[in-house]
Design an enzyme around this catalytic site. Structure first.
Site, PDB file in Angstrom:
ATOM      1  N   LYS A  60       1.923  -2.737  -4.644  1.00  0.00           N
ATOM      2  CA  LYS A  60       0.873  -1.709  -4.614  1.00  0.00           C
ATOM      3  C   LYS A  60       1.177  -0.631  -5.665  1.00  0.00           C
ATOM      4  O   LYS A  60       1.733  -0.962  -6.714  1.00  0.00           O
ATOM      5  CB  LYS A  60       0.717  -1.154  -3.188  1.00  0.00           C
ATOM      6  CG  LYS A  60       0.517  -2.294  -2.168  1.00  0.00           C
ATOM      7  CD  LYS A  60       0.080  -1.837  -0.818  1.00  0.00           C
ATOM      8  CE  LYS A  60      -0.070  -3.060   0.104  1.00  0.00           C
ATOM      9  NZ  LYS A  60      -0.567  -2.714   1.444  1.00  0.00           N
ATOM     10  N   HIS A 118      -7.944  -7.617  -2.414  1.00  0.00           N
ATOM     11  CA  HIS A 118      -7.136  -6.956  -1.372  1.00  0.00           C
ATOM     12  C   HIS A 118      -8.014  -5.968  -0.599  1.00  0.00           C
ATOM     13  O   HIS A 118      -8.906  -5.337  -1.192  1.00  0.00           O
ATOM     14  CB  HIS A 118      -5.946  -6.232  -2.012  1.00  0.00           C
ATOM     15  CG  HIS A 118      -4.942  -5.789  -0.997  1.00  0.00           C
ATOM     16  ND1 HIS A 118      -5.114  -4.654  -0.244  1.00  0.00           N
ATOM     17  CD2 HIS A 118      -3.796  -6.364  -0.558  1.00  0.00           C
ATOM     18  CE1 HIS A 118      -4.085  -4.536   0.598  1.00  0.00           C
ATOM     19  NE2 HIS A 118      -3.282  -5.556   0.427  1.00  0.00           N
ATOM     20  N   GLU A 121      -7.536  -3.062   0.348  1.00  0.00           N
ATOM     21  CA  GLU A 121      -7.547  -1.693  -0.196  1.00  0.00           C
ATOM     22  C   GLU A 121      -8.526  -1.582  -1.365  1.00  0.00           C
ATOM     23  O   GLU A 121      -9.171  -0.547  -1.542  1.00  0.00           O
ATOM     24  CB  GLU A 121      -6.117  -1.298  -0.605  1.00  0.00           C
ATOM     25  CG  GLU A 121      -5.238  -1.089   0.624  1.00  0.00           C
ATOM     26  CD  GLU A 121      -3.766  -1.391   0.440  1.00  0.00           C
ATOM     27  OE1 GLU A 121      -3.297  -1.505  -0.700  1.00  0.00           O
ATOM     28  OE2 GLU A 121      -3.075  -1.546   1.475  1.00  0.00           O
ATOM     29  N   GLY A 181       0.426  -2.164   6.888  1.00  0.00           N
ATOM     30  CA  GLY A 181       1.113  -0.882   6.811  1.00  0.00           C
ATOM     31  C   GLY A 181       1.171  -0.132   8.133  1.00  0.00           C
ATOM     32  O   GLY A 181       1.495   1.052   8.174  1.00  0.00           O
ATOM     33  N   SER A 240       2.364  -6.175   7.809  1.00  0.00           N
ATOM     34  CA  SER A 240       3.612  -5.817   8.507  1.00  0.00           C
ATOM     35  C   SER A 240       4.551  -7.004   8.684  1.00  0.00           C
ATOM     36  O   SER A 240       5.228  -7.120   9.707  1.00  0.00           O
ATOM     37  CB  SER A 240       3.304  -5.148   9.849  1.00  0.00           C
ATOM     38  OG  SER A 240       2.588  -3.940   9.640  1.00  0.00           O
ATOM     39  N   GLY A 278       3.838  -6.329   1.692  1.00  0.00           N
ATOM     40  CA  GLY A 278       3.690  -4.992   1.117  1.00  0.00           C
ATOM     41  C   GLY A 278       5.010  -4.228   1.187  1.00  0.00           C
ATOM     42  O   GLY A 278       5.914  -4.430   0.378  1.00  0.00           O
TER      43      GLY A 278
HETATM   44  P1  13P Z   1       2.463  -4.320   4.587  1.00  0.00           P
HETATM   45  O1  13P Z   1       3.402  -5.514   4.495  1.00  0.00           O
HETATM   46  O2  13P Z   1       3.067  -3.061   4.097  1.00  0.00           O
HETATM   47  O3  13P Z   1       1.826  -4.221   5.940  1.00  0.00           O
HETATM   48  O4  13P Z   1       1.273  -4.639   3.547  1.00  0.00           O
HETATM   49  C1  13P Z   1       0.644  -5.867   3.595  1.00  0.00           C
HETATM   50  C2  13P Z   1      -0.218  -5.982   2.411  1.00  0.00           C
HETATM   51  O5  13P Z   1      -1.219  -5.294   2.288  1.00  0.00           O
HETATM   52  C3  13P Z   1       0.188  -6.929   1.354  1.00  0.00           C
HETATM   53  O6  13P Z   1      -0.829  -7.126   0.439  1.00  0.00           O
END
Ligand code: 13P
Length: 251
Positions: A11, A96, A98, A174, A214, A235
């Site tokens: 990210k 993604h 986001e 996250g 996660s 992530g």
């Molecule tokens: P996390 O592993 O921090 O939950 O993020 C997952 C993610 O969005 C990977 O693209």
């Protein structure tokens, strides 16, 4: 045969020097499971440097986290798939959650991004996944299938054979709240069946479907043991070499 893949999504984290340091730790670890395709999803400006660092590693590749839906031209600040490929990167994360949420990327726009990636010989890691309210309503299977239908179903069988899917339930990203291995397995199996109806059983069986949300060293083993989970998109835990390596070695 489908591949086991563990892809880190850094990210918007790590300066260039920090990214180089993290990459060096992973490359020099010497204990990565050689049967796993490892992918480092770095910010754009790191791609060239990180690609050079992994050039001699047989199972580590580099990924961008996005690319433009346009080929070239007057799109200030955008990065094309061709530019990504020219850095040495072989993968690109597309869609993604986001990007869908904060940058309003639609299923139609993501279909164009997939076309750009494939035209430039990049392997797309196409992300899908439902928000919490959809999961609570119980319409998550339809919701995620629709994301795939609208962005993928124009592909030829040959193009489809070149992509990777990542299922990332938004409520698990996250938050420290991972999907249970049963929730991951049932969605992955459902998506594989949906895709088999369009692209055929064999093509769907050969598709790698990654779980994201996660995923950590202490839950990766259980999730990766599910028959339809072929790895993870990681992530937070991809930002520390020891955690990331432990996840890679969780099959
Ligand atoms: P996390 O592993 O921090 O939950 O993020 C997952 C993610 O969005 C990977 O693209």
């Amino acid at each position: 045969m489908r591949k086991n893949i563990v892809a880190g999504n850094w990210k918007m984290n790590k300066s260039l020097s920090e990214g180089i340091e993290l990459t060096n730790e992973i490359v020099s670890a010497g204990n990565l499971d050689e049967n796993v395709q490892v992918v480092l999803g770095t910010p754009f400006i790191h791609l060239t440097s990180v690609s050079k660092l992994v050039a001699n590693s047989s199972n580590i590749e580099v990924s961008a986290q996005n690319c433009s839906d346009k080929t070239s031209g007057a799109y200030t600040g955008e990065i094309s798939a061709e530019m990504v490929k020219s850095t040495g990167a072989e993968y690109v994360i597309i869609g993604h959650s986001e990007r869908r949420e904060y940058f309003k990327e639609s299923n139609e726009e993501l279909a164009e991004k997939l076309n750009q990636a494939l035209a430039n010989d990049l392997t797309p890691i196409f992300c899908c996944g439902e928000p919490l309210e959809i999961r609570e309503k119980g319409t998550h299977f339809e919701y995620v299938c629709n994301q795939l239908t609208e962005s993928l179903f124009h592909l030829s069988k040959d193009e489809f054979s070149k992509i990777v899917i990542a299922y990332e339930p938004i409520w698990a990203i996250g938050t420290g709240k991972t999907a249970t291995s049963q929730q991951a397995q049932e969605m992955h199996a459902y998506l594989r069946t949906h895709l088999a109806e369009k692209f055929g059983k064999e093509a769907a069986a050969d598709l790698s479907i990654l779980y994201g949300g996660s995923c950590k060293p202490d839950n990766a083993q259980e999730i990766f043991a599910c028959p339809d989970v072929d790895g993870g998109l990681i992530g937070g835990a991809s930002l520390k070499s020891a955690d990331f390596i432990a996840i890679v070695n969780s099959f």
